[in-house]
Design a protein around this motif. Structure first.
Motif, PDB file in Angstrom:
ATOM      1  N   LEU A  96      11.735  62.417  22.950  1.00  0.00           N
ATOM      2  CA  LEU A  96      10.503  63.202  22.926  1.00  0.00           C
ATOM      3  C   LEU A  96       9.332  62.388  22.366  1.00  0.00           C
ATOM      4  O   LEU A  96       8.196  62.521  22.834  1.00  0.00           O
ATOM      5  CB  LEU A  96      10.710  64.492  22.119  1.00  0.00           C
ATOM      6  CG  LEU A  96      11.674  65.495  22.767  1.00  0.00           C
ATOM      7  CD1 LEU A  96      11.910  66.684  21.839  1.00  0.00           C
ATOM      8  CD2 LEU A  96      11.164  65.979  24.119  1.00  0.00           C
ATOM      9  N   GLN A  99       8.359  60.081  25.181  1.00  0.00           N
ATOM     10  CA  GLN A  99       7.652  60.833  26.221  1.00  0.00           C
ATOM     11  C   GLN A  99       6.175  60.946  25.838  1.00  0.00           C
ATOM     12  O   GLN A  99       5.290  60.628  26.638  1.00  0.00           O
ATOM     13  CB  GLN A  99       8.289  62.224  26.359  1.00  0.00           C
ATOM     14  CG  GLN A  99       7.645  63.128  27.400  1.00  0.00           C
ATOM     15  CD  GLN A  99       8.374  64.474  27.460  1.00  0.00           C
ATOM     16  OE1 GLN A  99       9.237  64.687  28.287  1.00  0.00           O
ATOM     17  NE2 GLN A  99       8.024  65.389  26.563  1.00  0.00           N
ATOM     18  N   ILE A 103       2.764  59.104  27.436  1.00  0.00           N
ATOM     19  CA  ILE A 103       1.550  59.834  27.829  1.00  0.00           C
ATOM     20  C   ILE A 103       0.330  59.154  27.201  1.00  0.00           C
ATOM     21  O   ILE A 103      -0.692  58.953  27.853  1.00  0.00           O
ATOM     22  CB  ILE A 103       1.632  61.308  27.387  1.00  0.00           C
ATOM     23  CG1 ILE A 103       2.703  62.062  28.180  1.00  0.00           C
ATOM     24  CG2 ILE A 103       0.282  61.994  27.526  1.00  0.00           C
ATOM     25  CD1 ILE A 103       2.339  62.338  29.621  1.00  0.00           C
ATOM     26  N   LYS A 145      -6.425  65.504  31.736  1.00  0.00           N
ATOM     27  CA  LYS A 145      -5.340  65.121  30.830  1.00  0.00           C
ATOM     28  C   LYS A 145      -5.462  65.888  29.525  1.00  0.00           C
ATOM     29  O   LYS A 145      -4.467  66.380  28.977  1.00  0.00           O
ATOM     30  CB  LYS A 145      -5.383  63.622  30.513  1.00  0.00           C
ATOM     31  CG  LYS A 145      -5.391  62.709  31.715  1.00  0.00           C
ATOM     32  CD  LYS A 145      -4.147  62.842  32.563  1.00  0.00           C
ATOM     33  CE  LYS A 145      -4.197  61.825  33.695  1.00  0.00           C
ATOM     34  NZ  LYS A 145      -3.080  62.003  34.622  1.00  0.00           N
ATOM     35  N   ALA A 148      -4.167  69.258  29.714  1.00  0.00           N
ATOM     36  CA  ALA A 148      -2.706  69.275  29.560  1.00  0.00           C
ATOM     37  C   ALA A 148      -2.320  69.170  28.083  1.00  0.00           C
ATOM     38  O   ALA A 148      -1.410  69.857  27.611  1.00  0.00           O
ATOM     39  CB  ALA A 148      -2.077  68.157  30.373  1.00  0.00           C
ATOM     40  N   TYR A 149      -3.000  68.310  27.359  1.00  0.00           N
ATOM     41  CA  TYR A 149      -2.737  68.208  25.910  1.00  0.00           C
ATOM     42  C   TYR A 149      -2.951  69.561  25.244  1.00  0.00           C
ATOM     43  O   TYR A 149      -2.170  69.976  24.382  1.00  0.00           O
ATOM     44  CB  TYR A 149      -3.691  67.196  25.259  1.00  0.00           C
ATOM     45  CG  TYR A 149      -3.221  65.769  25.258  1.00  0.00           C
ATOM     46  CD1 TYR A 149      -3.304  64.971  26.390  1.00  0.00           C
ATOM     47  CD2 TYR A 149      -2.698  65.195  24.095  1.00  0.00           C
ATOM     48  CE1 TYR A 149      -2.887  63.651  26.374  1.00  0.00           C
ATOM     49  CE2 TYR A 149      -2.284  63.870  24.072  1.00  0.00           C
ATOM     50  CZ  TYR A 149      -2.380  63.105  25.216  1.00  0.00           C
ATOM     51  OH  TYR A 149      -1.969  61.789  25.203  1.00  0.00           O
ATOM     52  N   LYS A 151      -2.655  72.448  26.440  1.00  0.00           N
ATOM     53  CA  LYS A 151      -1.552  73.339  26.788  1.00  0.00           C
ATOM     54  C   LYS A 151      -0.321  73.034  25.925  1.00  0.00           C
ATOM     55  O   LYS A 151       0.319  73.920  25.394  1.00  0.00           O
ATOM     56  CB  LYS A 151      -1.214  73.095  28.263  1.00  0.00           C
ATOM     57  CG  LYS A 151      -0.684  74.297  28.969  1.00  0.00           C
ATOM     58  CD  LYS A 151      -0.742  74.086  30.467  1.00  0.00           C
ATOM     59  CE  LYS A 151       0.462  74.777  31.108  1.00  0.00           C
ATOM     60  NZ  LYS A 151       0.639  74.462  32.498  1.00  0.00           N
ATOM     61  N   ILE A 152       0.002  71.757  25.818  1.00  0.00           N
ATOM     62  CA  ILE A 152       1.164  71.360  25.005  1.00  0.00           C
ATOM     63  C   ILE A 152       0.972  71.817  23.561  1.00  0.00           C
ATOM     64  O   ILE A 152       1.893  72.341  22.926  1.00  0.00           O
ATOM     65  CB  ILE A 152       1.343  69.830  25.033  1.00  0.00           C
ATOM     66  CG1 ILE A 152       1.708  69.358  26.437  1.00  0.00           C
ATOM     67  CG2 ILE A 152       2.401  69.388  24.027  1.00  0.00           C
ATOM     68  CD1 ILE A 152       1.709  67.841  26.569  1.00  0.00           C
TER      69      ILE A 152
END
Lengths: 213, 213
Positions: A96, A99, A103, A145, A148-149, A151-152
């Motif tokens: 993780l 990962q 990114i 991008k 997306a961050y 959201k995470i």
């Protein structure tokens, strides 16, 4: 022998390395390389770092370059029970971090570096004007991008979950430059990213190096 | 089958993971993601993969994206006595990390920039690809000189053994340089040429190229 970091207090990649040292309570000495005078392109420097970039470390004769590699090495070698969480060794925990670090390297850094280059490095160090078209291209790439961050980070405190790791740390030095470049709204406009950024930028280890390595 | 590899047969990053699996003799089931149909933009997909990219793996419910993170996870978990794609030992592993990191900062940006200009974008007639391609090529040339020095001292990117650091370059090297007509970039440099010939003829890679993922 104390760990030697060959770099420059103004360099974000040098600060990444020294921040890791601070996180680990690892003593170090910065040997200043004056990149404005081209010291990093001299033959004796190139012998240690063939790409002519800063920083590199010398850990009792073991020479290593690339700030992200250095960070991983130091975290692996010098972590104790409290700091092992920075770079866990169990398969899934490690995966993780990798990962999120991937990114950073491929979805975050290229556009952030590009934008910061246009706004800061080119005018300040290379005597070149900002290319607005290129800057906009970098921002167009970066915006989705960061969505997306956001959201995470809506469902977890840090990029890998509950704990601050190297993956979060890798974002700090260049994010600070984004702010300096007048692009802080990229973070501020996204509530979760803003919350995460405020948290990680307040870490003692960063405060200790952010102006001087 | 325990390991599902979800991606596209023509995707360089999917191929990178496939090559890693084959090197490790890890069986996997390939699941095609319908990129043309926009599968990667659906809410269901982005729930697991917020960056809408491929590939990702699903190993008995453990999901991971970012091809390099996936390869690292597999390399750690499935390391055998003869297949160590990530070396063990702190210094060996650090030199491997250095080799991997060089790629993200010193190879990938110009390689993918060049590939974008020459392979992905040429049909956009209003887009001036020549200048950008020339810029990328100029950068690549400088970087590959440094690679030639590095590979003059050691057999592979991450040390004297074949590791993920070499695999990570394969797919992009093939795409950018061969499809873009720039094989000479590699062949004109003796150590780079030696290394490229070695890694591009590895059984696992040839299997991916010839038989697909």
């Amino acid at each position: 022998m104390v760990l030697k970091v060959y770099g420059n207090p103004a360099s974000p990649c040098t600060r990444t390395v020294t921040m890791v040292c601070k996180e680990l309570n690892l003593p170090y000495e910065v040997v200043v390389i004056d990149f404005t005078k081209g010291e990093h392109k001299l033959p004796e420097y190139i012998k240690k770092q063939p790409f002519g970039q800063i920083p590199y470390i010398d850990d009792d004769g073991f020479v290593l370059y690339e700030s992200r590699a250095i960070a991983r090495y130091l975290a692996s070698k010098y972590a104790n029970a409290d700091t092992a969480i920075l770079y866990p060794s169990d398969f899934q925990g490690r995966a993780l971090v990798e990962q999120a670090a991937s990114i950073e390297a491929f979805n975050f850094y290229p556009s952030v570096y590009g934008a910061v280059s246009e706004r800061i490095f080119k005018p300040a160090f290379r005597g070149q004007p900002t290319d607005e078209t290129r800057l906009q291209e970098h921002l167009s790439a970066l915006n989705p991008k960061l969505d997306a961050y956001d959201k995470i980070l809506d469902t977890q405190k840090y990029l890998t979950g509950d704990n601050f790791t190297l993956a979060d740390l890798f974002h700090i030095a260049y994010s600070a430059l984004l702010e300096q470049a007048g692009l802080g709204s990229l973070f501020e406009s996204r509530p979760n990213v803003a919350r995460w950024w405020k948290d990680i930028a307040a870490r003692e280890s960063w405060l200790a190096v952010k102006d001087a390595a | 089958m325990a390991l599902k590899l979800c991606g596209s047969p023509i995707s360089t990053r999917t191929r990178t993971v496939a090559a890693t699996c084959k090197e490790l003799n890890v069986p996997y089931e390939f699941v095609n993601v319908d990129l043309a149909g926009g599968e990667h933009k659906t809410a269901e997909f982005t729930a697991a993969h917020p960056f809408s990219q491929i590939p990702y793996i699903d190993e008995d419910g453990f999901k991971l994206f970012e091809s390099r993170a996936i390869s690292r996870y597999l390399a750690k978990k499935y390391a055998g006595d003869n297949t160590k794609l990530i070396p063990t030992g702190p210094k060996e592993e650090a030199l491997f990390e250095q080799g991997v990191s060089i790629e993200s900062s010193n190879f990938y940006p110009s390689a993918i920039g060049y590939a974008s200009e020459k392979v992905f974008k040429p049909y956009n007639v209003q887009y001036d690809s020549q200048t950008r391609a020339a810029d990328c090529l100029a950068t690549l040339n400088v970087k590959l000189d440094a690679y030639d020095v590095l590979l003059g001292k050691q057999k592979y990117i991450g040390g004297n053994e074949y590791t993920l650091a070499d695999i990570f370059r394969l797919a992009y090297g093939a795409l950018a340089l061969i499809q873009g007509g720039q094989v000479a970039l590699f062949e004109s440099r003796p150590s780079v040429a030696r290394w490229w010939k070695d890694i591009s003829n590895r059984k696992a890679w040839l299997e991916v190229i010839e038989k697909g993922v």
